[in-house]
Design a protein around this motif. Structure first.
Motif, PDB file in Angstrom:
ATOM      1  N   VAL A 135      21.508  97.390  32.701  1.00 11.60           N
ATOM      2  CA  VAL A 135      21.732  96.927  34.224  1.00 11.60           C
ATOM      3  C   VAL A 135      22.843  97.927  34.858  1.00 11.60           C
ATOM      4  CG1 VAL A 135      22.840  95.241  35.516  1.00 11.60           C
ATOM      5  CG2 VAL A 135      21.637  94.602  33.592  1.00 11.60           C
ATOM      6  N   GLY A 136      23.741  98.327  33.841  1.00  9.23           N
ATOM      7  CA  GLY A 136      24.782  99.476  34.556  1.00  9.23           C
ATOM      8  C   GLY A 136      25.895  98.731  35.348  1.00  9.23           C
ATOM      9  N   VAL A 137      27.180  99.309  35.017  1.00 11.17           N
ATOM     10  CA  VAL A 137      28.408  98.773  35.754  1.00 11.17           C
ATOM     11  C   VAL A 137      28.944  99.657  36.535  1.00 11.17           C
ATOM     12  CG1 VAL A 137      30.699  98.331  34.907  1.00 11.17           C
ATOM     13  CG2 VAL A 137      28.936  98.021  33.149  1.00 11.17           C
ATOM     14  N   LEU A 138      29.532  98.969  37.746  1.00  9.34           N
ATOM     15  CA  LEU A 138      30.149  99.639  38.865  1.00  9.34           C
ATOM     16  C   LEU A 138      31.168 100.428  38.557  1.00  9.34           C
ATOM     17  CD1 LEU A 138      29.417  97.188  41.726  1.00  9.34           C
ATOM     18  CD2 LEU A 138      28.147  99.174  41.212  1.00  9.34           C
ATOM     19  N   ASP A 139      31.089 101.726  38.972  1.00 14.01           N
ATOM     20  CA  ASP A 139      32.452 102.405  38.717  1.00 14.01           C
ATOM     21  C   ASP A 139      33.415 102.539  40.259  1.00 14.01           C
ATOM     22  OD1 ASP A 139      31.019 104.219  40.518  1.00 14.01           O
ATOM     23  OD2 ASP A 139      30.573 105.682  38.946  1.00 14.01           O
ATOM     24  N   THR A 140      34.437 103.187  40.062  1.00 13.41           N
ATOM     25  CA  THR A 140      35.152 103.073  41.527  1.00 13.41           C
ATOM     26  C   THR A 140      34.666 103.629  42.428  1.00 13.41           C
ATOM     27  OG1 THR A 140      37.144 103.344  39.723  1.00 13.41           O
ATOM     28  CG2 THR A 140      37.598 103.860  42.309  1.00 13.41           C
ATOM     29  N   ALA A 141      33.907 104.890  42.315  1.00 13.49           N
ATOM     30  CA  ALA A 141      33.414 105.217  43.566  1.00 13.49           C
ATOM     31  C   ALA A 141      32.264 104.421  44.095  1.00 13.49           C
ATOM     32  CB  ALA A 141      32.499 106.762  42.920  1.00 13.49           C
ATOM     33  N   ALA A 142      31.399 103.646  43.128  1.00 15.69           N
ATOM     34  CA  ALA A 142      30.332 102.734  43.715  1.00 15.69           C
ATOM     35  C   ALA A 142      30.975 101.604  44.549  1.00 15.69           C
ATOM     36  CB  ALA A 142      29.434 102.394  42.555  1.00 15.69           C
ATOM     37  N   MET A 143      31.960 101.163  43.887  1.00 17.16           N
ATOM     38  CA  MET A 143      32.747 100.037  44.518  1.00 17.16           C
ATOM     39  C   MET A 143      33.231 100.309  46.032  1.00 17.16           C
ATOM     40  SD  MET A 143      34.580  98.011  41.057  1.00 17.16           S
ATOM     41  CE  MET A 143      35.262  96.763  42.256  1.00 17.16           C
ATOM     42  N   GLU A 144      33.904 101.365  46.250  1.00 16.15           N
ATOM     43  CA  GLU A 144      34.266 101.796  47.606  1.00 16.15           C
ATOM     44  C   GLU A 144      33.236 101.410  48.617  1.00 16.15           C
ATOM     45  OE1 GLU A 144      35.387 105.974  47.468  1.00 16.15           O
ATOM     46  OE2 GLU A 144      37.252 105.533  46.133  1.00 16.15           O
ATOM     47  N   ALA A 145      31.929 101.399  48.379  1.00 17.67           N
ATOM     48  CA  ALA A 145      31.170 101.099  49.546  1.00 17.67           C
ATOM     49  C   ALA A 145      30.941  99.479  49.642  1.00 17.67           C
ATOM     50  CB  ALA A 145      29.742 101.524  49.151  1.00 17.67           C
ATOM     51  N   GLY A 146      31.806  98.739  48.920  1.00 19.94           N
ATOM     52  CA  GLY A 146      31.779  97.358  49.133  1.00 19.94           C
ATOM     53  C   GLY A 146      30.713  96.441  48.450  1.00 19.94           C
ATOM     54  N   PRO A 147      30.707  95.109  48.351  1.00 23.29           N
ATOM     55  CA  PRO A 147      29.981  94.556  47.576  1.00 23.29           C
ATOM     56  C   PRO A 147      28.600  94.199  48.497  1.00 23.29           C
ATOM     57  CG  PRO A 147      31.775  92.926  48.533  1.00 23.29           C
ATOM     58  CD  PRO A 147      32.125  94.380  48.962  1.00 23.29           C
ATOM     59  N   PHE A 148      28.598  94.355  49.778  1.00 21.75           N
ATOM     60  CA  PHE A 148      27.211  94.241  50.565  1.00 21.75           C
ATOM     61  C   PHE A 148      26.480  95.361  50.704  1.00 21.75           C
ATOM     62  CE2 PHE A 148      29.981  90.670  51.211  1.00 21.75           C
ATOM     63  CZ  PHE A 148      29.461  89.629  51.248  1.00 21.75           C
ATOM     64  N   ALA A 149      26.933  96.516  50.118  1.00 18.96           N
ATOM     65  CA  ALA A 149      26.227  97.800  50.248  1.00 18.96           C
ATOM     66  C   ALA A 149      25.359  98.150  48.994  1.00 18.96           C
ATOM     67  CB  ALA A 149      27.094  98.965  50.422  1.00 18.96           C
ATOM     68  N   LEU A 150      25.253  97.148  48.170  1.00 20.03           N
ATOM     69  CA  LEU A 150      24.510  97.502  46.798  1.00 20.03           C
ATOM     70  C   LEU A 150      22.950  97.468  46.949  1.00 20.03           C
ATOM     71  CD1 LEU A 150      26.400  95.986  43.854  1.00 20.03           C
ATOM     72  CD2 LEU A 150      26.497  98.433  44.583  1.00 20.03           C
ATOM     73  N   SER A 151      22.020  98.313  46.293  1.00 29.20           N
ATOM     74  CA  SER A 151      20.753  97.764  46.277  1.00 29.20           C
ATOM     75  C   SER A 151      19.821  97.549  45.186  1.00 29.20           C
ATOM     76  CB  SER A 151      19.916  99.321  46.610  1.00 29.20           C
ATOM     77  OG  SER A 151      20.287 100.260  45.637  1.00 29.20           O
ATOM     78  N   LYS A 152      20.806  97.541  44.122  1.00 33.11           N
ATOM     79  CA  LYS A 152      20.278  96.765  42.862  1.00 33.11           C
ATOM     80  C   LYS A 152      21.350  96.062  42.258  1.00 33.11           C
ATOM     81  CE  LYS A 152      17.112 100.457  41.778  1.00 33.11           C
ATOM     82  NZ  LYS A 152      16.522 101.267  40.686  1.00 33.11           N
ATOM     83  N   PRO A 153      21.133  94.938  41.361  1.00 30.08           N
ATOM     84  CA  PRO A 153      22.090  94.308  40.526  1.00 30.08           C
ATOM     85  C   PRO A 153      22.840  95.050  39.562  1.00 30.08           C
ATOM     86  CG  PRO A 153      20.090  93.011  40.744  1.00 30.08           C
ATOM     87  CD  PRO A 153      19.826  94.534  41.138  1.00 30.08           C
ATOM     88  N   ARG A 154      24.112  94.950  39.577  1.00 31.36           N
ATOM     89  CA  ARG A 154      25.147  95.646  38.628  1.00 31.36           C
ATOM     90  C   ARG A 154      26.124  94.655  38.155  1.00 31.36           C
ATOM     91  NH1 ARG A 154      21.638  98.678  38.835  1.00 31.36           N
ATOM     92  NH2 ARG A 154      21.398 100.953  39.207  1.00 31.36           N
ATOM     93  N   PHE A 155      26.831  95.043  37.038  1.00 33.75           N
ATOM     94  CA  PHE A 155      27.840  94.424  36.660  1.00 33.75           C
ATOM     95  C   PHE A 155      29.116  94.907  37.322  1.00 33.75           C
ATOM     96  CE2 PHE A 155      25.080  93.278  32.813  1.00 33.75           C
ATOM     97  CZ  PHE A 155      25.326  91.928  32.924  1.00 33.75           C
ATOM     98  N   VAL A 156      30.101  93.987  37.460  1.00 33.46           N
ATOM     99  CA  VAL A 156      31.310  94.582  38.231  1.00 33.46           C
ATOM    100  C   VAL A 156      32.576  93.931  37.299  1.00 33.46           C
ATOM    101  CG1 VAL A 156      31.451  92.970  39.860  1.00 33.46           C
ATOM    102  CG2 VAL A 156      32.828  94.911  40.278  1.00 33.46           C
ATOM    103  N   TYR A 157      33.726  94.622  36.966  1.00 34.93           N
ATOM    104  CA  TYR A 157      34.738  94.057  36.400  1.00 34.93           C
ATOM    105  C   TYR A 157      35.672  93.477  37.450  1.00 34.93           C
ATOM    106  CZ  TYR A 157      33.215  95.032  31.463  1.00 34.93           C
ATOM    107  OH  TYR A 157      32.364  95.222  30.502  1.00 34.93           O
TER     108      TYR A 157
END
Length: 242
Positions: free
Chosen positions: A140-162
């Motif tokens: 699935v993949g885990v969000l890194d810091t850079a990906a999280m900066e875009a915010g939770p409503f900017a993703l295009s695919k499901p990902r895990f987040v800590y």
């Protein structure tokens, strides 16, 4: 004269305990094949689709309406949270999920015993088998810091987040989340997903085995509600209080 012991000669409660013990042994073996952090886990009291609450039980889902709900929660909940610990949209989303607001998150844990505890809870209606779900994080993949900066409503695919430690229960449960850009759709994984079922009749005994290794309501909730829930369970089950 040899006494022949048959299944019929064994009391039903003993047969149940033997069967539940076998389920417990099989569960531990299954867990050893799915070591964290390569795998993460989710416990469900019955079999239902992997779909976040924001997409369940609504007549028609829309992102605009979900955002409206989220913004209203932030506005009204602000006096009740520690603003020094809750600052980003992600923090607010974690808090909202923790307090039961419908969000695009699904709860997971890195501790399979915690997932087993939730799988052994009684469902809302009738007796249903519980299920543990294990997902390989690399699938699935885990969000890194850079990906999280875009915010939770900017993703295009499901990902895990800590998550950040915005609530004690999230920490005590070794929690993380999967984020679903389309919460109205069932999450179907074609690879990296495995299941373990716990028969409904075995749930109460498995909960006892879990309590024996320190996984109970007091540990799961990590607050006074969890303490009271654990003592109530022991009281009603005729177990030692201390």
């Amino acid at each position: 004269m040899t006494l022949k012991i048959t299944r019929r000669s064994i009391p039903a409660h003993v047969v149940l305990r033997i069967a539940a013990g076998q389920t417990w042994t099989e569960l531990l073996t299954w867990m050893r094949r799915h070591e964290s952090p390569r795998w993460v886990f989710r416990g469900q009291s019955q079999k239902w689709p992997l779909k976040p609450a924001a997409g369940r039980g609504v007549k028609s889902y829309s992102t605009a309406r979900e955002l409206q709900l989220f913004d209203e929660f932030r506005r009204l909940a602000s006096p009740f949270v520690d603003r020094s610990a809750v600052s980003t949209s992600w923090d607010w989303l974690f808090v909202a999920q923790h307090h039961g607001l419908p969000t695009r998150l699904l709860d997971w844990t890195t501790n399979p015993l915690v997932a087993a505890y939730f799988a052994c809870q009684p469902p809302a209606r009738r007796k249903r088998d519980g299920v543990l779900i294990a997902v390989e994080t690399s699938s699935v993949g885990v969000l890194d810091t850079a990906a999280m900066e875009a915010g939770p409503f900017a993703l295009s695919k499901p990902r895990f987040v800590y998550p950040t430690a915005v609530a004690a229960r999230i920490t005590s449960q070794r929690g993380l989340f999967s984020v679903h850009p389309q919460p109205e759709k069932n999450w179907i994984l074609k690879k990296g997903l495995e299941r373990f079922e716990i028969p409904a009749a075995h749930k109460e005994l498995i909960l006892g085995y879990l309590a024996g290794v320190g996984v109970d309501a007091a540990m799961i909730m990590a607050d006074i509600d969890g303490l009271a829930s654990n003592l109530c369970w022991r009281y009603r089950g005729g177990m030692a209080i201390q």
